[in-house]
Design a protein around this motif. Sequence first.
Motif, PDB file in Angstrom:
ATOM      1  N   UNK A 140       0.844  -1.192   0.000  1.00 50.85           N
ATOM      2  CA  UNK A 140       0.000   0.000   0.000  1.00 50.85           C
ATOM      3  C   UNK A 140       0.878   1.240   0.000  1.00 50.85           C
ATOM      4  N   UNK A 141       0.435   2.258  -0.747  1.00 50.08           N
ATOM      5  CA  UNK A 141       1.175   3.522  -0.839  1.00 50.08           C
ATOM      6  C   UNK A 141       0.272   4.649  -0.347  1.00 50.08           C
ATOM      7  N   UNK A 142       0.786   5.448   0.583  1.00 48.52           N
ATOM      8  CA  UNK A 142       0.053   6.594   1.123  1.00 48.52           C
ATOM      9  C   UNK A 142       0.836   7.852   0.804  1.00 48.52           C
ATOM     10  N   UNK A 143       0.229   8.757  -0.004  1.00 48.97           N
ATOM     11  CA  UNK A 143       0.975   9.948  -0.411  1.00 48.97           C
ATOM     12  C   UNK A 143       0.714  11.119   0.541  1.00 48.97           C
ATOM     13  N   UNK A 144       1.301  12.267   0.232  1.00 51.42           N
ATOM     14  CA  UNK A 144       1.222  13.431   1.115  1.00 51.42           C
ATOM     15  C   UNK A 144      -0.175  14.043   1.153  1.00 51.42           C
ATOM     16  N   UNK A 145      -0.990  13.731   0.162  1.00 50.99           N
ATOM     17  CA  UNK A 145      -2.360  14.248   0.124  1.00 50.99           C
ATOM     18  C   UNK A 145      -3.355  13.294   0.791  1.00 50.99           C
ATOM     19  N   UNK A 146      -2.838  12.320   1.541  1.00 52.33           N
ATOM     20  CA  UNK A 146      -3.656  11.320   2.237  1.00 52.33           C
ATOM     21  C   UNK A 146      -4.429  10.441   1.259  1.00 52.33           C
ATOM     22  N   UNK A 147      -3.858  10.226   0.069  1.00 52.01           N
ATOM     23  CA  UNK A 147      -4.444   9.288  -0.887  1.00 52.01           C
ATOM     24  C   UNK A 147      -3.772   7.931  -0.699  1.00 52.01           C
ATOM     25  N   UNK A 148      -4.585   6.904  -0.554  1.00 47.35           N
ATOM     26  CA  UNK A 148      -4.084   5.550  -0.347  1.00 47.35           C
ATOM     27  C   UNK A 148      -4.296   4.733  -1.615  1.00 47.35           C
ATOM     28  N   UNK A 149      -3.241   4.064  -2.072  1.00 43.38           N
ATOM     29  CA  UNK A 149      -3.257   3.274  -3.304  1.00 43.38           C
ATOM     30  C   UNK A 149      -2.846   1.838  -3.026  1.00 43.38           C
ATOM     31  N   UNK A 150      -3.319   0.924  -3.855  1.00 43.58           N
ATOM     32  CA  UNK A 150      -2.620  -0.332  -4.050  1.00 43.58           C
ATOM     33  C   UNK A 150      -1.355  -0.006  -4.832  1.00 43.58           C
ATOM     34  N   UNK A 151      -0.242  -0.648  -4.491  1.00 41.82           N
ATOM     35  CA  UNK A 151       1.025  -0.296  -5.143  1.00 41.82           C
ATOM     36  C   UNK A 151       0.920  -0.346  -6.661  1.00 41.82           C
ATOM     37  N   UNK A 152       0.260  -1.378  -7.152  1.00 44.79           N
ATOM     38  CA  UNK A 152       0.188  -1.568  -8.600  1.00 44.79           C
ATOM     39  C   UNK A 152      -0.445  -0.357  -9.280  1.00 44.79           C
TER      40      UNK A 152
END
Length: 621
Positions: free
Chosen positions: A103-115
């Motif tokens: 899981x990737x969490x960016x500075x804008x608090x958006x959470x992604x599946x890595x893919x």
Amino acid sequence: MNNANGILYQLKSSGDFSELDIHFARFISNLSDESRPELSLAAALISNRTQAGHICINLAAYSGKLLSGDHNDENVICPELENWIDCLRASSVVGYPGDYRPLILDKQARLYLYRYWNYERILAESILDRATREYDDIDRQLLGDGLDRLFPDTSDKETNWQKVAAFTALTKRFCVISGGPGTGKTAAVARIMTLLLEQNQAYRIALAAPTGKASARLQDSIRDMKESLDCSENIRKLITGEASTIHRLLKSIRHTPYFKYNLENPLPADVVIVDEASMVDLALMSKLAQAVAPDARLILLGDKDQLASIEAGAVLGDICGLGSESGYSPQFSDQYREITGETLISDQNTDSDPPIRDCVIQLQKSYRFGETSGIGAISRDINAGKSQEATTILTSGEFADIKWATLPSPEAMIHEIKDKIIVGYRDYLKAADPVQALEMFGRFRVLCAIREGPYGVTAMSNLIERTLRAARLIQPSAIWYDGRPVMITRNDYNLGLFNGDIGITLPAGLPRGESDGPLRVCFQSADGVLRMIPPVRLPDHETVYAMTVHKSQGSEFDRILMILPDKPSPVVTRELIYTGLTRARKSVETWCTENIFTDGVSRQIERKSGLADILWRHDEA
């Protein structure tokens, strides 16, 4: 919050989360070797939302909100944002952009599946790199002369956006041409190809679309257009009309998600032109961008207001972003004026100006739906979200090309639809010539918003079949019968049949009606060649008297009957109604209740991603 297992049990009990969502959340929890309810909840959410077409979730939209439960002690309430972020940051399975974590969490608090984060990053970086680089080897005098010749001044004092699109495609490595039906996207492309070949006759140009049906239409359009182009015969001969699906262009590697052409092995093409780009999902667009050589041009055509792809993402809409609403840069406008002598509206430069704004062209004039067109008028109101105005146009009877009727009950449907079906399908069923049968079948179609239920595709196709049988226009004594229309639903590269291809079942011995030979399904390829294929050899397919609006993308019909469901549905949205109505070249009739139509126009599809922010607002890629 409750413990992780308790949270997942409640989510499963709510009915809003699938077994896959729960299983993924447990997998992530086990992988992290931690039992954090905040992590399990986030993992279930991102799995659920990705299945619904989103690229990411914004934690801020959920923090502190009730997610499931009935307002008792068993409620699932999402954590407050700061606490949620801290919990996720402390987990070994959640990383920052650039980390290799599930899981990737960016500075804008958006959470992604890595893919999906990786697909988005690669696509954004490719677009931004192309947007910031121009070609310095353009013969400006030759380009100016070609633009004047191929886009003559109509003296209406309005900007010729097709001309602007052609200029952009020649000078930029990345170009998006968006516009509704009849705005001349394909006409612009034929002229763009002419201008490119006049600059360099050795240019290798590849044409593609997401489906076989769309690529065949692109191929037909280019072939029809090239004969009327104002260019030398030598250039005309060089204009290719051969188009393929994106998968075939990139050369799929069987039983894998990979392609022969990729970042390490770029496509042998100097220009790649992709039609119906709104149908391309994030994963495929990212792989396409990687496969196009860095110095090659990538040109996307599509309608940003249409339905997005079936798979995750609304890529074309994200790329278009603010589009020409942001104005063009002074440098771009100056260059356009120097070459064409015409002026474009520009804004003053600021440090935050996105380079992509000079790459996106919105065609604004419809050559099909003029001022007197009801389809044109209602489409504009739908796209603007003017639900009451659009409903008034639908129900007023003011326009000859727009008709409306209240949705009949399921019991009354067969009586109400009978005459329209017989008129719509009778000619193709009586045509003796297979080419004529295919052409006539393409004049009329019933479109549905949904697949199942009394107003879905399955029920409508069965009802239409019963109607035609009662009228003795077909004789379905078995599954296969003379006149059965089928649509391919799975690509078969060996047979050269692709998802969306439509064929008609006919006796092998022709002329029709004078043979009792074995049945064959007749398809017409883009070059006009007829192919008669035994039914047993067909890949997955379905009867296609009626089709979903989603499946109709990339198609056009003279007349359409569009049927909406009798109950509110999240499927009935502004984009679906717009897409369905604009499949009609001449007229469309809609059967629905007023409140369902109004509610649909008010509901807009919103797919979360970070792509638009990266391209237009300089968020981190």
